[in-house]
Design an enzyme around this catalytic site. Structure first.
Site, PDB file in Angstrom:
ATOM      1  N   LYS A  86       2.234  -5.841 -10.187  1.00  9.52           N
ATOM      2  CA  LYS A  86       2.829  -4.929 -10.216  1.00  9.52           C
ATOM      3  C   LYS A  86       4.407  -5.095 -10.910  1.00  9.52           C
ATOM      4  O   LYS A  86       4.300  -4.180 -11.743  1.00  9.52           O
ATOM      5  CB  LYS A  86       3.903  -5.677  -8.708  1.00  9.52           C
ATOM      6  CG  LYS A  86       3.540  -5.716  -7.026  1.00  9.52           C
ATOM      7  CD  LYS A  86       4.484  -5.288  -6.610  1.00  9.52           C
ATOM      8  CE  LYS A  86       3.445  -5.115  -4.547  1.00  9.52           C
ATOM      9  NZ  LYS A  86       5.162  -5.622  -3.892  1.00  9.52           N
ATOM     10  N   LYS A 108      -7.951  -3.195  -4.645  1.00 11.67           N
ATOM     11  CA  LYS A 108      -7.123  -2.827  -2.511  1.00 11.67           C
ATOM     12  C   LYS A 108      -6.711  -1.141  -2.558  1.00 11.67           C
ATOM     13  O   LYS A 108      -5.854  -1.415  -3.553  1.00 11.67           O
ATOM     14  CB  LYS A 108      -6.938  -4.215  -2.451  1.00 11.67           C
ATOM     15  CG  LYS A 108      -5.452  -3.939  -2.854  1.00 11.67           C
ATOM     16  CD  LYS A 108      -4.709  -4.979  -2.211  1.00 11.67           C
ATOM     17  CE  LYS A 108      -3.358  -4.739  -2.124  1.00 11.67           C
ATOM     18  NZ  LYS A 108      -2.215  -5.222  -1.123  1.00 11.67           N
ATOM     19  N   LYS A 137      -0.538   0.252  -0.022  1.00 10.74           N
ATOM     20  CA  LYS A 137       0.831   1.642  -0.557  1.00 10.74           C
ATOM     21  C   LYS A 137       1.132   2.156  -2.218  1.00 10.74           C
ATOM     22  O   LYS A 137       1.626   3.152  -2.544  1.00 10.74           O
ATOM     23  CB  LYS A 137       1.878   1.453   0.542  1.00 10.74           C
ATOM     24  CG  LYS A 137       1.716   1.275   1.837  1.00 10.74           C
ATOM     25  CD  LYS A 137       3.126   0.778   2.116  1.00 10.74           C
ATOM     26  CE  LYS A 137       2.521  -0.133   3.682  1.00 10.74           C
ATOM     27  NZ  LYS A 137       2.656  -1.882   3.723  1.00 10.74           N
TER      28      LYS A 137
END
Ligand code: ADP
Length: 326
Positions: free
Chosen positions: A111, A193, A196
């Site tokens: 992230k 994967k 969202k």
């Protein structure tokens, strides 16, 4: 009896990865164990977001969970930010968590690589997650495979706190993961994967037409260039979705048709769409009904927060007492 805790971020719509990797287990396990499900809005604000949209998404997430079968008569559903003890316990856990462990977390590395500037909340995310689980002294955490590393850190934190302040008692249990057979669903791009934050999802509540618009161009076996080439189902994301949604005899048929080039990928995807409809149409119908009853959703969340606060207050009182903070 083992207590279950799990959470989901309201950072977008509930997608098929969430549903197959975690939510289906919640729906099943809620009848066997006391179950607490949190819409973790404090986690969702660790990346840039729009406040108005967050408000909408929190509610939509509650609608999606209830529509998917989380039953407020047996499970407790609440908004994380309605129970301030989550962040209180997190602060306490921050003080016993080595920085190096947080910097090693794969999700943090992934992230933060996608952010221009990285905030401290993103780094502390797994400590808040440990607080979420341990606040309820939960021992079972049904999650997707991507959460295994975070859960290991929760166990480390539980162990460390018990050793330092538990007075010889394992006050916090070491929580264990519960995985589904579909523990890791890939995105439609076949690259990462389904998530969202990646824009590669199929939403649980999307219409048949919306789902087809995404399924049609979705990546299959990259080695299958022409319709006459035999495919390799084991490397095909669509085949994995068949295993999640289609009955066993259809899965077998799909395998045969793919490996003998009997079907093209579009034929295979059309059958998948039908199987998905079987499971998802009733869920969409329930969601439409729930959207008509916003007051009912508010009541479920308010009752959930009240029940959770009672447990959370007691845990924090115990923790404060043992740490000389009472
Ligand atoms: P997201 O990555 O989409 O933001 P969350 O972090 O809110 O999802 O995760 C909610 C639950 O869904 C977690 O238990 C997580 O492990 C599970 N989950 C998320 N993505 C997937 C996936 N692609 N496959 C299987 N489980 C998943």
């Amino acid at each position: 009896m083992s207590r279950i805790f799990s959470g989901i971020q309201p950072s977008g719509e509930l997608h098929l990865g969430n549903y197959l990797g975690a939510v289906k287990n919640w729906v099943q396990l809620q009848h066997q164990h006391p179950t607490i499900i949190s819409i973790v809005d404090y986690h969702a604000i660790t990346v840039a977001y729009d406040p108005e949209l967050l408000r909408v998404r929190r509610r939509e997430m509650a609608v999606s969970l209830l529509a998917a079968g989380v039953d407020p008569n047996v499970a407790t559903v609440f908004l994380q930010s309605a129970v301030p003890e989550h962040t209180e316990l997190q602060w306490i856990f921050n003080t016993i968590t080595p920085l190096g462990e947080l910097e090693r977390q794969t999700q943090f590395k992934d992230k933060s690589a996608r952010q221009e500037s990285v905030n401290a909340g993103l780094l502390m995310y797994p400590v808040l997650q440990a607080a979420d689980i341990l606040l309820y002294r939960a021992d079972l955490v049904p999650v997707g495979e991507d959460q295994m590393q975070h859960l290991e850190l929760s166990r480390v934190i539980a162990r460390r706190w018990n050793a330092a302040f538990g007075r010889g008692e394992d006050y916090f249990p070491e929580p264990q993961a519960v995985l589904t057979p579909t523990r890791r669903i890939m995105g439609l791009d076949g690259q990462a994967k389904m998530s969202k934050s990646m824009g590669n999802t199929i939403g649980l509540l999307e219409t048949r037409d919306e789902i087809w618009a995404k399924l049609r161009p979705a990546v299959t076996d990259p080695a299958r260039v022409r319709k006459t080439d035999p495919g390799h189902p084991d490397v095909c994301n669509i085949y994995h979705l068949h295993k999640a949604f289609s009955p066993p005899e259809t899965v077998k048929h799909v395998y045969e048709q793919c490996t003998t080039a009997g079907w093209g990928c579009i034929d295979c995807k059309k059958v998948l769409l039908e199987s998905m409809d079987q499971e998802l149409v009733p869920i969409r119908r329930r969601a439409a009904e729930l959207r008509e009853q916003p007051q009912r959703v508010d009541e479920v969340l308010a009752a959930g927060a009240t029940a959770c606060r009672a447990i959370a207050r007691q845990t924090v009182a115990d923790v404060r007492e043992r740490m000389g903070l009472d």
